[in-house]
Design a protein around this motif. Structure first.
Motif, PDB file in Angstrom:
ATOM      1  N   GLU A  96       0.818  -1.211   0.000  1.00  0.00           N
ATOM      2  CA  GLU A  96       0.000   0.000   0.000  1.00  0.00           C
ATOM      3  C   GLU A  96       0.850   1.258   0.000  1.00  0.00           C
ATOM      4  OE1 GLU A  96      -2.343  -0.861   3.437  1.00  0.00           O
ATOM      5  OE2 GLU A  96      -3.442  -2.447   2.371  1.00  0.00           O
ATOM      6  N   ASN A 123       0.080   3.889  -2.930  1.00  0.00           N
ATOM      7  CA  ASN A 123      -0.488   5.202  -2.602  1.00  0.00           C
ATOM      8  C   ASN A 123       0.207   6.346  -3.322  1.00  0.00           C
ATOM      9  OD1 ASN A 123      -2.433   4.124  -0.914  1.00  0.00           O
ATOM     10  ND2 ASN A 123      -1.241   4.446   0.948  1.00  0.00           N
ATOM     11  N   GLU A 176      -6.176   6.601  -1.091  1.00  0.00           N
ATOM     12  CA  GLU A 176      -5.610   5.484  -0.344  1.00  0.00           C
ATOM     13  C   GLU A 176      -5.889   4.189  -1.080  1.00  0.00           C
ATOM     14  OE1 GLU A 176      -7.383   5.010   3.517  1.00  0.00           O
ATOM     15  OE2 GLU A 176      -9.384   5.444   2.752  1.00  0.00           O
ATOM     16  N   THR A 177      -5.138   3.157  -0.692  1.00  0.00           N
ATOM     17  CA  THR A 177      -5.311   1.838  -1.287  1.00  0.00           C
ATOM     18  C   THR A 177      -5.341   0.782  -0.191  1.00  0.00           C
ATOM     19  OG1 THR A 177      -2.924   1.524  -1.543  1.00  0.00           O
ATOM     20  CG2 THR A 177      -4.103   2.456  -3.441  1.00  0.00           C
ATOM     21  N   ALA A 178      -5.832  -0.385  -0.559  1.00  0.00           N
ATOM     22  CA  ALA A 178      -5.763  -1.556   0.314  1.00  0.00           C
ATOM     23  C   ALA A 178      -5.316  -2.726  -0.552  1.00  0.00           C
ATOM     24  CB  ALA A 178      -7.113  -1.848   0.957  1.00  0.00           C
ATOM     25  N   ILE A 211      -5.756  -4.752  -5.740  1.00  0.00           N
ATOM     26  CA  ILE A 211      -5.582  -3.446  -5.116  1.00  0.00           C
ATOM     27  C   ILE A 211      -6.930  -2.729  -5.136  1.00  0.00           C
ATOM     28  CG2 ILE A 211      -4.391  -1.219  -5.180  1.00  0.00           C
ATOM     29  CD1 ILE A 211      -2.510  -3.565  -4.603  1.00  0.00           C
TER      30      ILE A 211
END
Length: 187
Positions: free
Chosen positions: A87, A91, A99-101, A117
């Motif tokens: 992440e 990002n 934001e990312t996960a 992602i």
């Protein structure tokens, strides 16, 4: 970040606690207590700090932001990697990303985990950017900054990430949601 780090230093690291914290366990049933909580941790005031398990970021203004569990890992092609590491790279790939996960999904038929992602964009009203182009950019960044063998299988845009009351990303919820989506359409 060590407790004696200057206040203006920005950084990301695992939270550590005073080892004599009230209510903390002193033994484990199925694991070595020292290995789980103390091995590899720095000392402060003559005591080895206790591993908490959450990754935190200290921002430029001295605030702290929780990033989730340090042990939230996935196995990508035989390489164990933390979601937070992935992440951090993702990002910074595109200015439109808030934001990312990073989620590791096991395909329905079995096999190695696939990297998905989940992306939250800064402007939710903006038309969805070309996801294939973003996927290529994410792949390039991960391969350059982490491992040339990492490959993003899919990019899934969401309006927001599910969070706990303490603002940690609930990757387990995302994993369940993406698994359901993947069963209905080829993810």
């Amino acid at each position: 970040m060590l407790p004696n780090s200057p206040a203006n230093v920005v950084g990301v690291g695992e939270l550590a606690l005073n080892p004599l914290m009230f209510g903390a366990s002193s033994t484990l049933l199925n694991a070595n207590h020292y290995d789980v909580y103390f091995k590899g941790m720095p000392s402060w005031n003559g005591k080895i700090l206790r591993r908490h398990g959450d990754v935190f970021e200290r921002t430029i203004r001295g605030y702290y932001r929780a990033h989730g569990r340090a042990d939230d890992t996935m196995n990508l092609g035989g390489i164990k990697v933390s979601s937070v590491e992935i992440e951090r790279v993702c990002n910074s790939v595109d200015d439109r990303i808030l934001e990312t996960a990073a989620i590791g999904l096991t395909p329905a038929g079995g096999g190695p985990e696939k990297l998905v992602i989940v992306v939250v964009f800064k402007d939710a009203n903006d038309s969805t950017p070309e996801l294939n182009s973003l996927k290529q950019s994410l792949n390039k960044a991960l391969q350059k900054n982490l491992n040339p063998l990492f490959k993003v299988s899919d990019v899934v845009p969401l309006a927001s990430l599910p969070r706990t009351a303490t603002n940690k990303v609930m990757r387990r919820v995302l994993r369940q949601k993406l698994t359901q989506i993947g069963q209905n359409c080829k993810l």
